[in-house]
Write a protein that holds these residues in place. Structure first.
Motif, PDB file in Angstrom:
ATOM      1  N   GLY A 158     -45.266  49.905   3.331  1.00 35.10           N
ATOM      2  CA  GLY A 158     -45.547  49.053   4.390  1.00 35.10           C
ATOM      3  C   GLY A 158     -47.025  48.957   5.393  1.00 35.10           C
ATOM      4  O   GLY A 158     -46.894  48.523   6.580  1.00 35.10           O
ATOM      5  N   PRO A 173     -38.336  43.396   9.602  1.00 31.30           N
ATOM      6  CA  PRO A 173     -39.681  44.271   9.873  1.00 31.30           C
ATOM      7  C   PRO A 173     -39.102  45.710  10.587  1.00 31.30           C
ATOM      8  O   PRO A 173     -39.490  46.699   9.883  1.00 31.30           O
ATOM      9  CB  PRO A 173     -40.571  43.606  10.767  1.00 31.30           C
ATOM     10  CG  PRO A 173     -40.248  42.251  10.625  1.00 31.30           C
ATOM     11  CD  PRO A 173     -38.852  41.992  10.429  1.00 31.30           C
ATOM     12  N   ARG A 175     -39.239  49.347   8.688  1.00 28.80           N
ATOM     13  CA  ARG A 175     -40.033  50.196   9.136  1.00 28.80           C
ATOM     14  C   ARG A 175     -39.059  51.807   9.286  1.00 28.80           C
ATOM     15  O   ARG A 175     -39.321  52.608   9.032  1.00 28.80           O
ATOM     16  CB  ARG A 175     -40.121  50.022  10.565  1.00 28.80           C
ATOM     17  CG  ARG A 175     -41.917  50.085  11.038  1.00 28.80           C
ATOM     18  CD  ARG A 175     -42.469  49.312  12.063  1.00 28.80           C
ATOM     19  NE  ARG A 175     -41.218  49.527  13.235  1.00 28.80           N
ATOM     20  CZ  ARG A 175     -40.910  48.706  14.248  1.00 28.80           C
ATOM     21  NH1 ARG A 175     -41.476  47.347  14.245  1.00 28.80           N
ATOM     22  NH2 ARG A 175     -40.313  49.046  15.303  1.00 28.80           N
TER      23      ARG A 175
END
Ligand SMILES: Nc1ncnc2c1ncn2[C@@H]1O[C@H](COP(=O)(O)OP(=O)(O)OP(=O)(O)O)[C@@H](O)[C@H]1O
Ligand SMILES: [Mg+2]
Lengths: 336, 292
Positions: free
Chosen positions: B52, B77, B81
């Motif tokens: 990412g 997101p 992460r």
């Protein structure tokens, strides 16, 4: 050993700076047209009167002689008497210094907060309209000098929406007895929040006027350094660990980006202190700068000299603090 | 069942220029897969897409990346992460720039454990000391308090390796982890990575130019050219004789490590032309499928 040498070097440069400032101001104010004696005497005074007064203030001697006498006294802590106010220069300067210090520091804090927050936000939203908006605001802030911001603020926040006081330092109607000349600091320490509020309502506009251009400078440099840091490998590595963009900016990028900004703030803070002269005048704020203008208008030589010395001392102190902070924040210097 | 499963991954620049062309790649649990190809082939892009950390100019435009059967695209997101932080780690290429110069080494090893995985600080520090010993660092307690600039490149790479293994990830992506180091240090670091990988049973995606290294460390291999997988095979088969002409030329262009000064045959122009034609044909086919 190294530290001792650095300190001695520092002390010597400080003394040389102060001496230089003293010489320059001493000579300049005696060379420019206008003299204090003419200001003091009523029209129609005789030459004898003039000579008598000149002798009284030692102005009949040569500049070199006058300088030696003055420096000799200064070294012993005697800064002479103000010609117009007829009080010891030392007392006058020490009495006014806190007002200027409080205003400058408040302005600095506002500038660092506004500029820093804007730079961090722009970095977080880089490449978006938010960054664009912040850039435009920074450009506008830089397009006017501090005293024009002062006028603009008076117009908007003093006249159109009279939210703040446009002159003075504290409302006399408050009837508050201060034990020191650090009004704001004292009111905070004594938890007198209505007094704090009144002081802030007086100081906010001049402080903002001083802070706005500096905030913009901080924004531009800090944002630039932050953006450069964001390409570094350790930032990428922090991303892979699971950190959010905002915590990466604060924890990883900011400490590496801040050093150039810190140096800049040091230099600019001395300019800001210089700016208080006009800003204090504009807002009738009872500080050192306001007194300096009166002293110049009246050719009050001892007072001008005293004020300039204090300003010079302030500047060297600011630089010293900046250098120390720089060394404390930079591990590479700390271990060198 | 592979731990990392990339299917038909397309990555392209904003102007549409493709960087990865329908890349599929698997790494099974505990497996070491080498990823080879010339400079600019897109090897790092694959790692970055998984982690990412694609550059802003590059976007995933198709395909999927699955981690342990979970499609990363379906996560928020933040969840993505944190999933990556907990299960995947990166050993970066340049140890001189991959540590934060203004922070001490210790917190740079423990931070992921404390901040992302919620360990107690004392536990994380004990773990870091243990790991530093594992990567053969003497006086680990002193190193924990050091700043990166006080340490050599080899030391810093050992620290980054320790940091990568800290959270016991299931997969480590090592992007040319030795190219920035001295030749003598390179061998030690390579040995260390293999040793750590075997002890922890971590899957490893090992990006390299060096086929000599591949033979020593990997069980399987993916050859990339211009962002397209040219060959995907196990090591024995590859060194016995690659099936693709480009792979054969690549192998011929590698000095044998038994005979490092032996003559080098650069990849012949005819082979380059053939593989370029293959890429062009592939792009034309892609255009067709998009239009259809
Ligand atoms: N930030 C970027 N913006 C635009 N294009 C990029 C960017 N970074 C890389 N590229 C392009 O993406 C392609 C693949 O790059 P990548 O770094 O994955 O190559 P690589 O196989 O890792 O090469 P190397 O062996 O040199 O590391 C290259 O053609 C490169 O030019
Ligand atoms: Mg690469």
């Amino acid at each position: 050993m190294q530290i001792a040498r650095a300190l001695i070097t520092r002390l010597i440069t400080t003394l040389v700076t102060l001496l230089g400032a003293a010489v320059i101001v001493f000579v300049v104010i005696r060379v420019v047209p206008g003299n204090p004696i003419a200001m003091m005497l009523p029209p129609g005074a005789t030459d004898a009167d003039i000579d008598r007064l000149k002798a009284l203030y030692g102005l009949d001697k040569s500049i070199l002689e006058q300088f030696w006498i003055w420096i000799g006294n200064v070294v012993q802590g005697d800064f002479g008497m103000s010609i117009t106010l007829r009080q010891p220069v030392y007392d006058l300067v020490i009495g006014r210094l806190p007002a200027t210090l409080e205003l400058s520091i408040l302005a600095l804090l506002i500038a660092v907060f506004l500029g820093g927050a804007a730079a961090l936000t722009a970095t977080l939203y880089r490449g978006t309209k938010i960054e664009g908006g912040i850039d435009v605001a920074g450009g506008v802030a830089l397009s006017l000098p501090d005293f024009l911001w002062g006028l603009a603020l008076i117009l908007v926040l003093g006249v159109l929406w009279p939210l703040f006081h446009i002159s003075g330092r504290v409302s006399p109607s408050l009837g508050f007895e201060f034990g020191s000349n650090f009004y704001l600091f004292e009111a905070l320490a004594r938890l007198q929040f209505n007094v704090v509020g009144d002081l802030i309502a007086h100081m906010l506009m001049p402080a903002l006027a001083l802070a706005i251009p500096l905030a913009a400078i901080i924004l531009q440099l800090l944002k630039q350094s932050l953006k450069e840091c964001m390409h570094d490998d350790y930032i990428t590595l922090a991303r892979t660990k699971g950190y959010s963009e905002s915590s990466i900016i604060l924890r990883d990028a900011l400490p590496n980006a801040i050093l150039p900004t810190l140096t800049l703030i040091g230099v600019q803070f001395t300019f800001l202190i210089g700016g208080t002269v006009i800003i204090e005048r504009l807002f009738s704020y009872e500080g050192l700068g306001n007194m300096a203008i009166d002293a110049v208008i009246n050719r009050d030589l001892p007072l001008i000299q005293g004020i300039v010395l204090v300003f010079a001392l302030l500047f060297t102190l600011v630089n010293l603090v900046v250098d120390m902070t720089y060394a404390a924040l930079n591990p590479r210097l700390r271990h060198a | 069942m592979s731990f990392l499963s990339i299917r038909d991954l397309n990555v392209s620049l904003a102007n549409g220029a493709p960087l990865l062309r329908r890349v599929s790649l698997d790494v099974a649990a505990g497996e070491v897969r080498a990823l080879v190809g010339e400079s600019g082939a897109g090897k790092s892009m694959i790692g970055k897409a998984v982690l990412g950390i694609l550059p802003r100019a590059a976007k995933v435009t198709g395909g999927s990346i699955q981690l342990d059967g979970e499609d990363l695209e379906t996560l928020s997101p933040k969840a993505r992460r944190q999933r990556i932080g907990a299960r995947v780690a990166l050993i970066p290429q340049d140890p001189l720039t991959a540590l934060n110069p203004s922070r001490r080494v210790g917190p740079q090893i423990t931070d992921r454990l404390v901040d992302i995985l919620g360990w107690k600080r004392a536990e994380a520090e004990a773990r870091a000391l243990e790991l530093l010993e594992e990567v053969h660092i003497q006086a680990p307690d002193r190193v924990m308090k050091a700043y990166p600039h006080e340490l050599s490149g080899g030391m810093r790479q050992r620290i980054l390796i320790a940091s990568a293994f800290a959270a016991e990830p299931k997969l480590i992506i090592a992007d040319e982890p030795t190219t920035a180091l001295d030749v003598t240090v390179q061998k030690q670091i390579l040995k260390l990575i293999r040793e750590m990988q075997q002890r922890h049973g971590t899957a490893l995606l090992f990006v390299t130019h060096d086929l000599g290294v591949v033979s020593k460390i990997a069980q399987s291999l993916t050859v990339l050219y211009a962002g397209k997988v040219i060959e995907e095979t196990d090591i024995k088969a590859f060194f016995a004789g690659p099936s693709h002409a480009y792979s054969r030329a690549l192998l011929a262009a590698t000095p044998k490590y038994t005979d490092p000064d032996g003559s080098l045959t650069p990849v012949p122009d005819s082979v380059i032309q053939a593989v370029e034609a293959e890429i062009a044909a592939f792009d034309a086919g892609q255009m067709g499928t998009v239009r259809a």
